[in-house]
Motif scaffolding. Structure first.
Motif, PDB file in Angstrom:
ATOM      1  N   THR A  53      17.772   0.817 -12.773  1.00  0.00           N
ATOM      2  CA  THR A  53      16.352   1.098 -12.993  1.00  0.00           C
ATOM      3  C   THR A  53      15.999   1.101 -14.475  1.00  0.00           C
ATOM      4  OG1 THR A  53      16.684   3.514 -13.064  1.00  0.00           O
ATOM      5  CG2 THR A  53      16.262   2.519 -10.902  1.00  0.00           C
ATOM      6  N   ASN A  75      20.790   4.111  -2.460  1.00  0.00           N
ATOM      7  CA  ASN A  75      19.615   4.971  -2.606  1.00  0.00           C
ATOM      8  C   ASN A  75      18.341   4.135  -2.493  1.00  0.00           C
ATOM      9  OD1 ASN A  75      17.390   6.342  -4.205  1.00  0.00           O
ATOM     10  ND2 ASN A  75      18.924   7.971  -4.247  1.00  0.00           N
ATOM     11  N   ASP A  76      17.515   4.413  -1.487  1.00  0.00           N
ATOM     12  CA  ASP A  76      16.302   3.623  -1.245  1.00  0.00           C
ATOM     13  C   ASP A  76      15.367   3.636  -2.444  1.00  0.00           C
ATOM     14  OD1 ASP A  76      17.286   3.216   1.263  1.00  0.00           O
ATOM     15  OD2 ASP A  76      15.865   4.525   2.293  1.00  0.00           O
ATOM     16  N   GLU A  77      15.153   4.819  -3.020  1.00  0.00           N
ATOM     17  CA  GLU A  77      14.179   4.950  -4.107  1.00  0.00           C
ATOM     18  C   GLU A  77      14.642   4.206  -5.357  1.00  0.00           C
ATOM     19  OE1 GLU A  77      15.120   7.493  -2.098  1.00  0.00           O
ATOM     20  OE2 GLU A  77      13.219   7.431  -0.996  1.00  0.00           O
ATOM     21  N   ASN A  79      16.508   1.541  -5.319  1.00  0.00           N
ATOM     22  CA  ASN A  79      16.311   0.122  -4.998  1.00  0.00           C
ATOM     23  C   ASN A  79      14.858  -0.290  -5.219  1.00  0.00           C
ATOM     24  OD1 ASN A  79      19.005  -0.094  -4.259  1.00  0.00           O
ATOM     25  ND2 ASN A  79      18.592   0.233  -2.080  1.00  0.00           N
ATOM     26  N   LEU A  80      13.935   0.537  -4.757  1.00  0.00           N
ATOM     27  CA  LEU A  80      12.509   0.221  -4.914  1.00  0.00           C
ATOM     28  C   LEU A  80      12.106   0.194  -6.382  1.00  0.00           C
ATOM     29  CD1 LEU A  80      11.071   2.368  -1.992  1.00  0.00           C
ATOM     30  CD2 LEU A  80      11.136  -0.127  -2.107  1.00  0.00           C
ATOM     31  N   LEU A  81      12.568   1.192  -7.150  1.00  0.00           N
ATOM     32  CA  LEU A  81      12.219   1.254  -8.574  1.00  0.00           C
ATOM     33  C   LEU A  81      12.845   0.085  -9.333  1.00  0.00           C
ATOM     34  CD1 LEU A  81      10.832   2.663 -10.892  1.00  0.00           C
ATOM     35  CD2 LEU A  81      12.809   4.214 -11.085  1.00  0.00           C
ATOM     36  N   ILE A  98      16.466  -0.849   2.271  1.00  0.00           N
ATOM     37  CA  ILE A  98      15.840   0.433   2.593  1.00  0.00           C
ATOM     38  C   ILE A  98      16.390   0.903   3.931  1.00  0.00           C
ATOM     39  CG2 ILE A  98      13.675   1.643   3.084  1.00  0.00           C
ATOM     40  CD1 ILE A  98      12.249  -0.296   1.272  1.00  0.00           C
ATOM     41  N   ASN A 100      16.243   4.547   5.098  1.00  0.00           N
ATOM     42  CA  ASN A 100      15.675   5.771   5.659  1.00  0.00           C
ATOM     43  C   ASN A 100      14.675   5.451   6.765  1.00  0.00           C
ATOM     44  OD1 ASN A 100      14.361   8.286   6.101  1.00  0.00           O
ATOM     45  ND2 ASN A 100      14.900   8.925   4.036  1.00  0.00           N
ATOM     46  N   TYR A 103      10.818   5.183   6.274  1.00  0.00           N
ATOM     47  CA  TYR A 103      10.178   3.966   5.778  1.00  0.00           C
ATOM     48  C   TYR A 103      10.185   2.912   6.892  1.00  0.00           C
ATOM     49  CZ  TYR A 103      10.897   5.921   1.087  1.00  0.00           C
ATOM     50  OH  TYR A 103      10.882   6.716  -0.030  1.00  0.00           O
ATOM     51  N   LEU A 111       4.682  -0.924   1.040  1.00  0.00           N
ATOM     52  CA  LEU A 111       5.610  -1.047  -0.079  1.00  0.00           C
ATOM     53  C   LEU A 111       5.788  -2.502  -0.500  1.00  0.00           C
ATOM     54  CD1 LEU A 111       8.371   1.513   1.002  1.00  0.00           C
ATOM     55  CD2 LEU A 111       6.837   1.733  -0.964  1.00  0.00           C
TER      56      LEU A 111
END
Length: 453
Positions: A53, A75-77, A79-81, A98, A100, A103, A111
């Protein structure tokens, strides 16, 4: 293409291996130095140690010149960031893993739209869907779906219950009176795309292709009734169990989940009010018997520990007639497990890699045909691909299959034209806007023209 993989774990390392073998320039980012060292040592890939990130780390990985970033950390978050940072820094296409269950549906669509994601992959949900497909057929080791679920690919191991043992492939369709095609046979570890004079033997692993009705008809004519699952037991209450339980509960199946963590049990009770949540150790044989192991139709070992899953399935196979499904994370176990009677084995990382590789190949080929579906089998030695034929001038359009000069190790399996499925034969003709399923022992095919000599 220049591709950055954020996360060098099971999924990331599998992707690095597959994508480098297909000729892409790969850079792997991971916060752990030993993981970066292992992935780069095993593959012709670059490595960067750091947080994916971080703008500085992404720049070191070459984000400004990259074509694609694949974020597959645990970790999903993160990955998104990471995908958001890469989009802003380099304008690259992005794929996020993702897992979880929170989501899903509209949240995933939101997203993708807001973060500009090209694709979202969910290993646990994909694994659960494959498990639910396998439960349709009692003898199936693997079931894949194509042509918007109109065509199914089913792998079985021939035992004494199959009448077709000892028969030539040329007599297969006439003897069973089902419109099916045997695409590949594994015998003593060797993968064979068989011809008409091939004789089937006991212990062969045979992969059949046909519509759902034809597959069901085949099992019926082989005196193997379809398994109507009414109850199942899942060991391990992770995300895979949640996704699978939701699918099976929707079909009216009674679901028991055994989970050793009390806090997780409480969450499962809230998420799955119609399932029976049992707080206990799934490796406790007495507990399994008390909870009705001998009566369940299906048993799924889906803990986070491969060794537990393997030993559980071996025990259940020795005690019960339940259909067994074993979730395994480490691909390094595959050669050993193929010799054991574990029922169906699910590798979530393989399923994830398949979806991503399909997207990558489509990025490279955007003209004659589009890859709709890709499945790898037998440790990647066999690929089954579904193409949409969007170019009417393609060399495979308008020519009967018997006149085509296909490369060795390639078989055209089926053709879907205006919603009608045709199992391929010598007189079959491919047209524009058809979808075509092929099986091949060749790697890296991106277009149907690659099938021809």
């Amino acid at each position: 293409m220049n591709i950055i993989i954020a996360g060098g774990g099971n999924v990331g390392s599998t992707l690095a291996s597959d994508l480098t073998n297909e000729g892409h320039n790969i850079t792997v980012i991971d916060i752990k130095p030993d993981i970066v060292e292992n992935v780069t040592a095993e593959n012709d890939a670059m490595g960067v140690i750091g947080n994916c990130t971080s703008l500085h780390v992404l720049e070191d990985a070459g984000v400004e010149g990259a074509d694609l970033l694949i974020a597959v950390t645990g970790n999903d978050e993160i990955n998104l960031l990471s995908c958001l940072m890469a989009r802003k820094a380099g304008g690259v296409k992005t794929i996020a893993r993702i897992s979880n269950p929170m989501y899903q549906g509209q949240q995933i669509a939101f997203l993708k739209d807001e973060l500009g994601l090209s694709m979202v992959v969910n290993p646990q949900r994909a694994a659960a869907r494959e498990m639910s497909r396998i439960l349709k057929y009692p003898k199936a080791l693997k079931v894949e779906s194509f042509a918007k679920s109109r065509v199914e690919l089913v792998t079985v191991r021939l035992d004494g219950s199959f009448d077709l043992i000892g028969k030539k492939l040329a007599d297969f369709r006439s003897s069973i009176k089902c419109d099916l095609l045997i695409t590949v046979v594994q015998r003593d570890g060797e993968l064979i795309i068989p011809k008409g004079d091939f004789v089937l033997q006991e212990k062969d692993e045979v992969t059949l292709v046909g519509t759902s009705d034809e597959i069901a008809g085949f099992f019926k004519k082989e005196h193997i009734a379809s398994l109507h699952t009414t109850d199942m037991m899942i060991i391990g209450g992770g995300n895979t169990a949640v996704y699978l339980a939701r699918e099976m509960l929707a079909l009216g199946v009674k679901v028991k989940i055994v989970e050793r963590d009390r806090g997780r049990c409480e969450k499962l009770t809230d998420e799955l009010p119609d399932a029976m949540i049992i707080h206990g150790d799934g490796t406790d044989k007495e507990l399994l018997m008390e909870e009705g192991l001998m009566d369940v139709h299906a048993f799924v070992s889906a803990t986070d520990f491969d060794e537990e899953n393997i030993m559980l399935s071996l025990y259940v196979q020795s005690q019960s007639k339940a259909k067994c499904i074993t979730k395994v994370h480490r691909v390094s176990y595959e050669n050993i497990l193929s010799r054991l009677e574990l029922g169906s084995i699910i590798y979530p990382k393989y399923i994830t890699a398949e979806h991503i590789i399909q997207y990558v190949r489509d990025m490279r080929n955007s003209y004659g045909s589009k890859i709709e579906t890709l499945h790898k089998m037998y440790d990647g030695r066999l690929e089954v691909l579904e193409f949409f034929i969007k170019d009417g001038s393609s060399p495979i359009v308008g020519t009967p299959l018997m006149q085509m000069k296909l490369k060795d190790g390639v078989i055209i399996v089926s053709i879907t034209h205006v919603g009608r499925v045709e199992i391929a034969n010598g007189h079959s003709v491919i047209r524009k806007d058809d979808t075509v399923i092929i099986a091949t022992t060749r790697r890296g095919i991106t277009d149907v023209k690659d099938l021809l000599k």
